[in-house]
Write a protein that holds these residues in place. Sequence first.
Motif: not given
Length: 137
Positions: A100-122
Amino acid sequence: MRTLGTPYPFRERPWAEIQTFLRGMADKAPEFEHMAAVADSIIQTGSTELLAGTTSMHDILVVPRPVPEPPYDVIAVRSPSSPRRPVGGMVRIEHLSLSGRNDVIDRPVDHAVRLFWRFVVEKYGVRPASGAPDRGY
């Protein structure tokens, strides 16, 4: 036992199918380009054997392999047409967790791939098989 995880089986789609679907969306509506870029990244890094994916409406839902039995947590890349969409020009990535400890982050679309991998790694401890195209995750 009550849980906060996803209670139904994960219905995996092949990454090539997801990529084709999202590329078609991006061709019709450029605001979907970052969604297709995330799918492209999974394929380009050789990570299709590490992550399983599906779509829900136009969102990308991702779990680690082997595909878990319910309940499980999931990473969601929200699309511009999602009921949980970000504001224009942004990407929203969420981790919907068993705890239930959900995380949500909004970033500019040009950060989508980096942000996705950050979530997958973390969240899953999974690194791209051959390194993400943009190592800024």
